[in-house]
Design a protein around this motif. Structure first.
Motif, PDB file in Angstrom:
ATOM      1  N   PHE B  90       0.805  -1.278   0.077  1.00  0.00           N
ATOM      2  CA  PHE B  90      -0.068  -0.073  -0.138  1.00  0.00           C
ATOM      3  C   PHE B  90       0.678   1.302  -0.073  1.00  0.00           C
ATOM      4  CE2 PHE B  90      -2.390  -3.245   2.321  1.00  0.00           C
ATOM      5  CZ  PHE B  90      -3.275  -3.599   1.265  1.00  0.00           C
ATOM      6  N   MET B 149      -4.612   6.389   1.822  1.00  0.00           N
ATOM      7  CA  MET B 149      -3.849   5.146   1.879  1.00  0.00           C
ATOM      8  C   MET B 149      -2.435   5.599   2.098  1.00  0.00           C
ATOM      9  SD  MET B 149      -3.928   1.770  -0.543  1.00  0.00           S
ATOM     10  CE  MET B 149      -5.642   2.135  -0.521  1.00  0.00           C
ATOM     11  N   TRP B 152      -2.250   6.099   5.781  1.00  0.00           N
ATOM     12  CA  TRP B 152      -2.409   4.884   6.719  1.00  0.00           C
ATOM     13  C   TRP B 152      -1.369   3.775   6.608  1.00  0.00           C
ATOM     14  CZ3 TRP B 152      -2.881  -0.253   5.164  1.00  0.00           C
ATOM     15  CH2 TRP B 152      -3.156  -1.090   6.116  1.00  0.00           C
ATOM     16  N   SER B 155       2.317   4.373   8.527  1.00  0.00           N
ATOM     17  CA  SER B 155       2.297   3.976  10.179  1.00  0.00           C
ATOM     18  C   SER B 155       3.107   5.204  10.928  1.00  0.00           C
ATOM     19  CB  SER B 155       3.370   2.526  10.365  1.00  0.00           C
ATOM     20  OG  SER B 155       2.403   1.542   9.816  1.00  0.00           O
TER      21      SER B 155
END
Lengths: 101, 441, 763, 172
Positions: B90, B149, B152, B155
């Motif tokens: 991702f 995305m 996210w 991290s």
């Protein structure tokens, strides 16, 4: 332009539906369950649309309604998941068994 | 305005010609867009410098013209960092997802009058989809995936916050975006962008006046959709480092950058098409052409020079919007997050709903009165567009002056907050006074 | 089909318009709308008053709270509470004198005094305008106007079409005049009588509502619309009888009236169903037009229809065996008794029969039944009236008896006589009731001052009131002469016409007699019997009315020294209606006298028999039926016998009362026993009819109910409980399948889908 | 056309399978979006342009965004618990699903019932689209014959919005 055979589109629809159903049975993550249900809805939508070149536009109208209902369902369902998550710190449906005997 | 006698002279393209021309158009458009985007980065830096009374990039090439190239090279050659906690695929997928929608949207924008070629008349739009504006709405809403995305997958809490902010903001403004376009449908009667352009030509007024409310809201929303100041909360440097692309480096970072500028370009082109008549040249009637409808040519006879001039017109209009985008960046400070949400949900959503209703009523009244697009008062004042425009401008005035009342457009916070702050200050002062007295005694 | 019918209806109404071309109704809807408006206004006022009277915090466990803590209007509660002296005494102790201050009353209790009589007087004025126009035009057909379609049922067999339509013809005009006219007077009286009552606006609202429904009853152009009014007046009657519902007995009396009336309504409904089934319409005009053609003369259907209608009428108009509610209805305020239970509502049955004259003419047997029941009621109730002590009860039984007279008249086909008596009765009975109200009012006030707990309604406690209440005495005296049948007062003429009709019938000169002969019954004997019974009833009427007057107004005053000082006439609102009604009772009879009577020639009242000619268009249908069936009455030979007998009986009854009672020293209720011998005892206890009903009907129903309750409790409930238990067990057993795991459920659904699909594919 | 259809069909089925089998909810969601895109393409191939674009606009652009949003909000993507049931379940459910697919295919391949509907009739979709435009072909029946369902749907959506807000609110 060659038309897509009705049977093939319907077969695809059946296959997607079965996959979605399979997912609903084997997954325990509530969000993924939801997604599988959306998949099943989409399979049905495909069947509706597949009929529409032959039977007129009503199938598409129904798809429109299905999409609207799916949107409503997603909104409420996700809100429920969020509020359950607040209590249980989990979205695993084995924790969502408050209503059993 | 329409010349019916010339229909036979215009030829439609064969399937093969159509396919070949489509490929050519895709390649050309992509190239042009990418080049323009590269130049836009330079333009932005130049304008920024100009606004801040500095020079801007001026080392690479004459006047810094080679700067984008240098930047590109640097980004490609730089080391890529990959955070250990990041979610593998991702993290890589996100920049791609953010650049695609920005580019794809360009496909439905007609950028010039149809061009006559040896193989038939070629519409100057990459893909004249029958669902034009809807396609646009659909794909502009996909841009959010890349950002969310990215946030996210990094991290990183700043990145995640940036991503979530971007998601919420884009979803919120998409509603106003869609609703503001609704009014256009009433008049255009279809969702194809060539029809939008043509309707503006026939009506004699561009939609920025005819649908002033829609124009204003679309414009504001497009700032929010491109995440540009004053809506750049997802990457607010002072709060979130740089938001969703904090963890990105080298070409991946560059792709976000390219995506942003591509977005600016696309949105400007869209604004030009939807509200400034597209490739329409003002006061020229020769460019009044729609294209083939059921195999019949509708509109004036196409000519190569018309195509070229209209393209120029289109380019200028788009450029104007781009420059405004950049000027705004250095003019208006960033909103606070709650102000953004207030503006989106409490002002623009109800106002655009009301505008849709009023516009619908006006259109109904005009249609019932038998007014046509072509009708002109005093020989040149367009009746249909004029009436709609007056109604819309009045509505816009109402929205700006009556509805907002300094709540959102004021940079110093809402009226309530100011009152609360004043109260708080008074209380603090009272406490101070008390302590002072106590200290004395 | 529907269109054709509509066209036909329009055509007939257009034709009606042409026939009475110069008759243009003047806003007849106003007659209905005005009382309704009054109801709405007064109702709002009463709600406002009730709101304001709401307690801040209802105290718990204090049964006397109502009496103590209601706002100051409560203070004169006892004044209106005429039917319940015990309660009055109770109240009294609680209040003491200090509560008697006359503070300014709130608007909710002053406005109704203007609104309620105001709307009625306005309605009366509209009615008079219409009456004058009708008098001038004398239309031969009814004026019907449909305002909107109320119940259009488009069934395949033939549409039931009931419109919200007003029918104005001579009969409804007459009824409207009586209702609005007498109603206005009684409203005025009520202002004086009730204005101190805490529920005054509510009372006026009910009263207005009643008038509205009563007018709907008489003005409606179809049976269903009439039924609306019919039920509506029943409702208002219930509400007003139980007006002081805090007393158990009053509420019970209201319920009794309501329930007994339901029995009658059942008859009305059945009659309507039968009519619709046989004629396909329920509009008066169409029914009267189609009935002679589509139903056999004297046939079972028309007889059944008429008998069921009469059942309804008996309920509403208190005929045997459904009369029992009317005497109890005296629990309501006295003006209510005057308006509803004497002058208007109870005559609705008579109106129904007169309205359906065509049908009743076609059903001689039913008519005879009506006449016989009416006669029986007349003599039966009159005999009970002989031995009652409560002034209102006497009048109540008198009313029942007089209603019997009316039914005897309409039953015998003497519709005009019946309606005539209805009208004169409305005058003199309203006068009597209002007079009794004035008496009770005065008695109450007097007793209130001394905290006496004597019964203010018992005639034995009165006596000699002539001196204290002169206006009441004279007006009631006139009314008594009228009801006793003393010429030339109103009652004489109307009653004489009824007995005259019976006399004619006994000589075979009545169409009904011929009709009975046609179905094989010799009616002459029956008519003779009716004449005799009615004559005896008339004699009894004269006697008990004389007795009542003597006990009330003559002889020694028996209220006591202290009370006597407080006996005085009420305000003008109380006396004015009395005077007007007394005048009406005096001269009302001349409306329908025959030309032969000397005084008519003297005053030159035109051709005489004005009412006969007035009502002729309404009864034309009945006449046509009679003519078509060859039963039109033979030329009536005028006979002096019934007139002479009537005069003799009336005067004789009064004279007998005078000779029997006036010289005796009359005693108070405490001293005078209620009855002396067996006959008196039976009469005093009203032939034990209430007890009989209680034994036979009420207890039987009670037993049946208990039986049914037992069945319900053990059998039905047992089954249900068993079902419940079963599902409980099943639930416990099947609940195990509820794992709470969504997957499992989904899998179960999947299996089900598979099975259904399998079935679908393989069939 | 056929080739395109098969291409998207295979893509749709494989991404659907991946949706069901990925452990990571985000991955599932992404694959589901891919499935939706394929379906949108197939709709377009079937001549349902409007539905195709709505599929992207609503499903991909709104509903799935919501899903991803929730996943991220609850931070489920990073340390997800394995949530797939045991092998017995997998086999049984897979078997049942295959049976259903087979039965459905069987039902579809047989004699299909005559076209239902009197509203627009079986007139070819292409003709209707040409006549009324891409949006009009849906909009006209939607706002005439299906007006009442449309209104109900609107009410349903409103209720859903209110319900979602109430449910997700911390303090009511």
């Amino acid at each position: 332009m060659q038309q897509i055979p009705l049977e093939q589109a319907l077969g695809l629809s059946a296959l997607l539906f079965a996959i979605g159903a399979f997912g609903v049975v084997i997954r325990r993550n509530a969000i993924i369950l939801f997604m599988c249900i959306e998949l099943m809805l989409n399979a049905v939508n495909l069947a509706f649309v597949a009929f529409s070149p032959r039977s007129g536009v009503q199938g598409q109208v129904f798809v429109f309604f299905v999409i609207a209902v799916a949107a409503a369902e997603a909104a409420v369902g996700l809100a429920i998941i969020i509020s359950v998550f607040r209590h249980k710190e989990s979205v695993d449906i084995k924790n969502f068994s408050l209503l059993r005997w | 305005m329409m010349q019916a006698g010339t229909v036979q002279a215009v030829q439609d393209m064969s399937d093969t010609a159509y396919a070949v021309s489509s490929v050519v158009k895709v390649v050309l458009t992509f190239t042009v867009v990418m080049v323009v985007v590269a130049l836009l980065t330079l333009l932005e830096r130049k304008i920024s410098a100009w606004m801040q009374d500095r020079m801007g990039p001026n080392r690479v090439g004459p006047g810094g013209i080679g700067q984008p190239l240098a930047d590109g090279l640097k980004n490609i050659l730089k080391e890529e960092t990959h955070p250990g906690e990041a979610a593998g695929v991702f993290f890589t997928l996100a920049p791609m997802l953010s650049i695609i929608p920005a580019l794809v949207t360009f496909a439905v924008i007609p950028f010039a009058a149809p061009m006559p070629t040896r193989w038939g008349v070629m519409p100057m739009v990459v893909a004249d989809l029958p669902v034009g504006i809807l396609f646009l709405l659909a794909f502009s809403s996909l841009g959010v995936y890349g950002i969310v995305m990215a946030g996210w997958a990094s991290s990183n809490k700043y990145a995640l916050l940036g991503g979530l902010r971007a998601g919420a903001q884009m979803i919120s403004y998409e509603i106003a975006l869609g609703l503001s376009l609704m009014s256009l449908f009433f008049v255009v009667g279809n969702v194809g962008l060539p029809q939008v352009v043509w309707t503006q030509q026939r009506m004699g007024t561009w939609f920025f006046f005819t649908f002033a409310v829609s124009f204003a809201f679309f414009w504001i929303s497009s700032f929010a959709e491109t995440n540009r100041l004053p809506f750049d909360l997802p990457e607010a440097e002072s709060e979130l480092v740089t938001g969703y692309h904090t963890e990105y480096s080298s070409m991946k970072f560059s792709m976000f950058f390219i995506a942003e500028y591509a977005h600016v370009l696309t949105v400007s082109a869209l604004l030009a098409t939807l509200f400034l008549g597209g490739w329409d040249i003002p006061f020229l009637q020769r460019d009044d052409m729609l294209g083939f409808v059921d195999g019949r040519w509708v509109g004036n006879v196409p000519a190569l020079w018309i195509t070229l001039v209209t393209f120029l017109s289109f380019a200028i209009k788009t450029f104007v919007f781009i420059v405004i985008f950049m000027l705004v960046r250095w003019t208006v400070p960033r909103f606070r997050y709650d102000q953004v949400m207030d503006l989106g949900w409490k002002i623009m959503l109800p106002a655009s709903l009301a505008a849709v209703v009023v516009t619908a009523a006006t259109v109904l009244a005009l249609d019932s009165a038998g007014v046509t697009f072509e009708q002109r008062a005093l020989g040149f004042v367009p009746v249909y567009g004029g009436v709609l425009g007056v109604v819309n401008v009045a509505m816009l005035a109402v929205v700006v002056w009556a509805m907002d009342r300094g709540r959102t457009l004021s940079a110093t916070g809402s009226l309530d907050e100011r009152r609360a702050r004043a109260k708080q200050t008074a209380r603090l002062r009272a406490i101070e006074l008390q302590t002072a007295e106590r200290g004395e005694s | 089909m529907l269109l054709l019918q509509e066209a036909a209806v329009h055509a007939t109404s257009a034709a009606a318009g042409q026939a009475g071309e110069s008759f243009a109704a003047f806003a007849p809807w106003l007659i209905l709308a005005l009382p309704l408006l009054g109801f709405v206004l007064n109702g709002l006022l009463s709600i406002t008053a009730a709101r304001r009277a709401l307690p801040a915090l209802p105290p718990v466990g204090d049964p006397h709270w109502d009496a103590h803590h209601e706002p100051s209007e409560q203070e004169h509660h006892a004044h209106g509470d005429d039917a319940h002296p015990a309660a009055h005494a109770d109240d009294h102790g609680a209040h003491g004198h200090d509560a008697h201050g006359h503070g300014p009353k709130p608007a909710t209790h002053t406005l109704p005094s203007f609104i309620a009589p105001g709307v009625l007087i306005a309605a009366f004025a509209v009615a008079v305008v219409n009456f004058l126009r009708m008098l001038a035009a004398h239309p031969e057909t009814a004026w019907v106007h449909e305002y909107w379609s109320w119940m259009p049922v488009n069934d395949p067999t033939g549409a039931l079409r009931v419109g919200a339509a007003i029918q104005l013809d001579q009969l409804s005009m007459l009824m409207t005049l009586v209702i609005t006219g007498v109603g206005s007077l009684i409203h005025v009286f009520s202002v004086g009588y009730m204005k101190e009552d805490p529920g005054y606006p509510r009372y006026m609202a009910y009263l207005n509502l009643f008038v509205f429904f009563m007018l709907t009853l008489v003005l409606g152009a179809s049976y269903p619309l009439m039924f609306v009014g019919w039920e509506g007046v029943g409702l208002c009657s219930y509400l007003l009888i139980g007006f002081w519902f805090k007393e158990r007995a009053n509420a019970d009396a209201g319920k009794k009236a309501f329930i007994v009336n339901r029995i009658g309504d059942f008859g009305f409904l059945i009659a309507m169903f039968l009519l619709f089934a046989n004629l396909g319409t329920l509009n008066f005009a169409e029914v009267m037009e189609r009935a002679p053609a589509q139903m056999a003369f004297g046939g079972a259907v028309v007889t059944a229809v008429c008998l069921f209608f009469f059942l309804g009428a008996a309920g509403k108009s208190a005929q045997i065996p459904l009369y029992v509610w009317l005497p109890d209805a005296m629990a309501g305020p006295t003006p209510v008794s005057a308006l509803i239970h004497a002058a208007t509502m109870v005559t609705a049955g008579v109106y129904l029969v007169a309205r359906s004259a065509t049908l009743f003419t076609m059903a001689p047997v039913a008519s005879l039944v009506v006449a016989l029941v009416g006669t029986a009621t007349a003599i039966f109730a009159a005999s009970i009236g002989l031995k009652q002590w409560d002034i209102k009860k006497i009048l109540a039984y008198s009313t029942v008896s007089q209603l019997g007279f009316m039914f005897a008249a309409v039953g015998m086909g003497a519709y005009v006589a019946g309606v005539f008596h209805l009208m004169t009765h409305a005058f003199f009975k309203a006068c009597l009731f209002l007079g009794s109200g004035a008496v009770i009012h005065a008695m109450h006030e007097a007793l209130h001052h001394t905290h006496s707990d004597m019964d203010a309604q018992d005639v034995r406690n009165m006596g000699g009131l002539r001196r204290y209440l002169p206006v009441t005495f004279w007006t009631m005296g006139i009314a008594t002469l009228a009801i006793a049948g003393v010429p030339p007062f109103a009652g004489f003429f109307s009653k004489d016409e009824i007995t005259g009709a019976a006399w004619d019938g006994a000589h075979g000169q009545l169409p009904l007699a011929a009709g009975l002969a046609k179905v094989g019954i010799d009616g002459t004997l029956w008519f003779g019997l009716i004449w005799g019974a009615l004559s005896i009833a008339a004699f009894m009427t004269a006697f008990y009315m004389g007795r009542m007057m003597i006990y009330t107004f003559f002889g020694q005053n028996r209220t006591g020294e202290e009370e006597r000082k407080h006996l005085h006439e009420g305000s003008w609102t109380l006396t004015l209606p009395l005077v007007v009604l007394a005048l009406a009772s005096t001269f009302g009879g001349f409306l329908n006298v025959e030309r032969e009577v000397p005084i008519v020639r003297w005053f030159d009242f035109g051709q005489g028999e004005a009412l006969h000619r007035w009502l002729h268009p309404v009864l034309a249908g009945a006449d046509q039926v009679a003519e078509a069936n060859g039963i039109a009455g033979a030329a009536v030979e005028p006979s002096a016998v019934p007139i002479a007998v009537a005069i003799l009986l009336g005067l004789g009854g009064l004279a007998l009362a005078w000779t029997m009672l006036s010289r005796r020293a009359l005693r108070t209720a405490a001293e005078e026993p209620a009855y002396a011998n067996g006959v008196e005892r039976v009469l005093y206890h009203k032939y034990y009819v209430d007890e009989l009903y209680d034994r036979v009907v009420v207890r039987t129903v009670g037993w049946l109910s208990r039986l049914q309750a037992g069945f319900d409790r053990y059998v039905v409930d047992g089954l249900v409980d068993f079902g419940g238990k079963m599902s409980e067990w099943l639930g416990v057993a099947l609940g195990r399948f509820q794992t709470g795991q969504v997957n499992t459920y989904a899998f179960a659904i999947l299996i089900g889908v598979t099975l259904v699909l399998y079935a679908f594919v393989h069939t | 056309m056929i080739i395109l259809f098969w291409f998207f069909a295979v893509l749709a089925v494989s991404s659907a399978l991946l949706t069901v089998t990925r452990k990571n909810p985000v991955a599932s969601a992404i694959w589901l979006i891919a499935t939706f895109f394929c379906l949108a393409a197939i709709y377009t191939l079937l001549g349902a342009f409007f539905i195709g674009i709505i599929q992207i606009l609503v499903y991909a652009g709104a509903i799935m965004i919501l899903f991803i949003f929730v996943i991220m909000l609850l931070n489920l993507g990073n340390d997800y618990e394995p949530d797939i049931r045991g092998h017995v379940w997998k086999v049984v459910a897979g078997g049942t699903s295959l049976v259903i697919a087979a039965l459905l295919a069987r039902a579809f391949s047989g004699e299909l019932p005559a076209p239902l509907g009197h509203v627009a009739g079986p007139a070819s979709l292409a003709a209707q689209t040409a006549d009324r435009g891409t949006v009009g072909v849906i909009a006209i029946p939607l706002y005439t014959d299906y007006m009442v369902p449309l209104q109900f749907t609107a009410v349903l959506l409103l209720a859903a919005v209110v319900g979602a807000v109430v449910l997700a609110k911390r303090k009511v």
